[in-house]
Design a protein around this motif. Structure first.
Motif, PDB file in Angstrom:
ATOM      1  N   TYR A  42      25.900  35.070  49.231  1.00 37.64           N
ATOM      2  CA  TYR A  42      26.819  34.180  49.969  1.00 37.64           C
ATOM      3  C   TYR A  42      26.299  32.740  49.951  1.00 37.64           C
ATOM      4  CZ  TYR A  42      27.887  38.874  51.651  1.00 37.64           C
ATOM      5  OH  TYR A  42      28.156  40.223  51.734  1.00 37.64           O
ATOM      6  N   THR A  49      31.887  29.539  42.694  1.00 33.45           N
ATOM      7  CA  THR A  49      33.109  28.866  43.120  1.00 33.45           C
ATOM      8  C   THR A  49      33.354  27.620  42.276  1.00 33.45           C
ATOM      9  OG1 THR A  49      33.013  29.703  45.378  1.00 33.45           O
ATOM     10  CG2 THR A  49      34.205  27.645  45.043  1.00 33.45           C
ATOM     11  N   ASP A  57      37.045  30.620  46.786  1.00 34.49           N
ATOM     12  CA  ASP A  57      35.832  30.681  47.617  1.00 34.49           C
ATOM     13  C   ASP A  57      35.244  32.086  47.470  1.00 34.49           C
ATOM     14  OD1 ASP A  57      33.868  30.705  49.568  1.00 34.49           O
ATOM     15  OD2 ASP A  57      35.050  29.553  51.002  1.00 34.49           O
ATOM     16  N   ARG A  60      33.160  33.773  50.294  1.00 34.77           N
ATOM     17  CA  ARG A  60      34.015  34.094  51.450  1.00 34.77           C
ATOM     18  C   ARG A  60      34.802  35.383  51.215  1.00 34.77           C
ATOM     19  NH1 ARG A  60      36.370  31.332  55.796  1.00 34.77           N
ATOM     20  NH2 ARG A  60      38.481  31.975  56.329  1.00 34.77           N
ATOM     21  N   LYS A  63      32.371  38.386  51.194  1.00 37.12           N
ATOM     22  CA  LYS A  63      31.853  38.729  52.520  1.00 37.12           C
ATOM     23  C   LYS A  63      32.904  39.486  53.330  1.00 37.12           C
ATOM     24  CE  LYS A  63      28.982  36.808  56.173  1.00 37.12           C
ATOM     25  NZ  LYS A  63      28.270  35.605  56.655  1.00 37.12           N
ATOM     26  N   LYS A  64      34.176  39.143  53.135  1.00 38.58           N
ATOM     27  CA  LYS A  64      35.236  39.860  53.840  1.00 38.58           C
ATOM     28  C   LYS A  64      35.355  41.298  53.349  1.00 38.58           C
ATOM     29  CE  LYS A  64      37.953  35.775  55.105  1.00 38.58           C
ATOM     30  NZ  LYS A  64      37.823  35.952  56.563  1.00 38.58           N
ATOM     31  N   SER A  73      40.290  39.144  52.635  1.00 32.20           N
ATOM     32  CA  SER A  73      39.726  38.858  51.333  1.00 32.20           C
ATOM     33  C   SER A  73      40.821  38.487  50.343  1.00 32.20           C
ATOM     34  CB  SER A  73      38.955  40.079  50.823  1.00 32.20           C
ATOM     35  OG  SER A  73      38.418  39.846  49.543  1.00 32.20           O
ATOM     36  N   THR A  76      42.171  35.007  50.989  1.00 31.19           N
ATOM     37  CA  THR A  76      41.253  33.972  50.506  1.00 31.19           C
ATOM     38  C   THR A  76      41.433  33.755  49.017  1.00 31.19           C
ATOM     39  OG1 THR A  76      39.618  34.505  52.214  1.00 31.19           O
ATOM     40  CG2 THR A  76      38.823  33.338  50.271  1.00 31.19           C
TER      41      THR A  76
END
Length: 452
Positions: A42, A49, A57, A60, A63-64, A73, A76
């Protein structure tokens, strides 16, 4: 008035095609996806990115996935790239996001970003949830978009989210451009391209199929719409210009790929020769193997170090059994009524770096099918046919010249993006162009209609 049949429902499934063209990279299940997501560091200011042309992202959305928020997710991903599902399959991630992964610094395998992205997008589809965006309040403004490929689709999404009507005009019966007709089935199945576009249609995009736009049609679109977006891609594949090219058994890579993806081509003869060494040539050669050819050659006038295909595509082709002939040039195609072989001569380098035929090196390679993949012509001639000088658009070497930040052309009412502006790059590059142009068009229209 009858309801429109969803795009995936407009094609006939071919089980044998699915069997021959199985996933190049099979999907992750939850048991594999979550541990893989937890490998991610992360990173702040993540290089992955930055390496993505649409700047998803990546940390991001991953991580979701790790936290079980699959809908978040997917949102995003879609917020940055409305064609995130197809890009997760078709992107050359080895040279983009995964190629930039910091894990390489520690001699570890990069995070499987593409497969995680596909996992999140597949979960959204399987949930039956709608697209996580809604069209903006209607402005009364409209844009005509020529071509229904990735650039136009991405542009249309940005317009609809801002309440601007988007009318897409395409010469073919289905949307998607190369995503639908030109990307190898083992990378991006036809049904997956259409499923993604069906979801995009929820934003209220209007499609007009089997509509070919010429100079007169362009003038009509300009009259009907407040702005015009050109996502016209490239034209036909170049010819060799040698004797015998009109024989039965000479085709091109894009027609071959479109043929088997649509189900109209289910087999090829035993001996296939592909001329060219780009990524599309590789796709065509692998398709020939999977369609039953027993002897497939790729011919290229230079060496492997000069080919435009990515190294991982080259290795894949060799693993599939494709053979390569380097430093050869086609001189003619043999056959009475159909292809029987291709006449070749070997090439050698001179002191000034040019390559010339080697005397006495001519030979014939037997073939039943010859597939041309030596680059595409441009498709911008109709843009200069207008009688009004003010409607002319600046074109250089067949490419439409644009402001890269906004997609605007030399004619302020016209915007463009994708292959017609860059000469032919990746799907994700076209999406990035379309996204920027959608934002640029909306800003320009707002400035034109502001109340003083």
């Amino acid at each position: 008035m009858s309801e429109r049949v969803p795009f995936p429902g407009q094609i006939v499934a071919a089980p044998e095609l699915a069997e021959r063209f199985g996933d190049l990279h099979p999907p992750l299940d939850r048991q594999a996806a979550v541990p893989e997501a937890n490998r991610c560091l992360y990173c702040f200011d993540a290089p992955c990115t930055n390496a993505c042309p649409t700047h998803i992202d990546v940390p991001r959305f991953i991580k979701k996935i790790a936290s079980g928020n699959l809908s978040g997710s997917a949102r995003t991903i879609l917020d940055a790239n409305i064609l995130g599902a197809s890009c997760s399959r078709a992107c050359p991630v080895e040279v983009l996001c995964e190629g930039a992964c910091v894990m390489h610094r520690y001699n570890k395998q990069p995070i499987q970003i593409a497969r995680l992205q596909r996992f999140a997008m597949d979960a959204l589809y399987e949930s039956g949830a709608p697209l996580p965006f809604e069209p903006g309040a209607e402005t009364g403004l409209s844009v005509g978009l020529i071509g229904a490929g990735p650039a136009s689709l991405a542009c249309a999404a940005e317009l609809r989210r801002r309440g601007i009507r988007a009318d897409l005009y395409d010469a073919r019966p289905l949307p998607g451009g190369l995503n639908t007709y030109g990307v190898a089935e083992y990378k991006l199945p036809l049904v997956e391209s259409l499923r993604e576009i069906e979801m995009l249609a929820q934003l209220g995009v209007d499609f007009h199929f089997e509509t070919r736009i010429d100079a007169a049609g362009l003038a009509e679109l300009e009259r009907k719409h407040d702005a015009v977006f050109l996502g016209i891609g490239l034209g036909a594949i170049h010819q060799l210009g040698v004797a015998g090219e009109g024989l039965s058994g000479v085709t091109n890579a894009l027609d071959l790929i479109a043929g088997y993806k649509s189900g109209s081509l289910t087999a090829v003869p035993n001996r296939v020769v592909v001329v060219g060494a780009g990524n599309t040539a590789i796709d065509a050669a692998i398709a020939a193997v999977r369609l039953g050819a027993t002897d497939v050659h790729i011919l290229y006038r230079r060496g492997p170090e000069q080919m435009s295909a990515f190294t991982f595509e080259f290795e894949h082709a060799k693993n599939e059994g494709v053979k390569f002939l380097w430093h050869v040039q086609p001189m003619g195609i043999r056959g009475s009524r159909a292809v029987e072989g291709i006449e070749l001569t070997k090439l050698e380098s001179t002191e000034d770096g040019s390559i010339v035929p080697r005397d006495g090196s001519e030979f014939v390679l037997e073939a039943d099918l010859i597939v041309l993949s030596i680059g595409q012509a441009t498709h911008s001639g109709f843009l200069s046919d207008s009688s009004s000088k003010s409607e002319k658009i600046q074109v250089e070497r067949g490419r439409i010249v644009i402001d890269r930040a906004t997609g605007q052309t030399s004619n302020p009412k016209y915007f463009a993006g994708g292959d017609c502006t860059n000469g032919g790059r990746e799907v994700v590059d076209a999406v990035a162009d379309g996204k920027r142009a959608g934002v640029g068009i909306a800003a320009w229209l707002e400035a034109q209609h502001v109340t003083v």
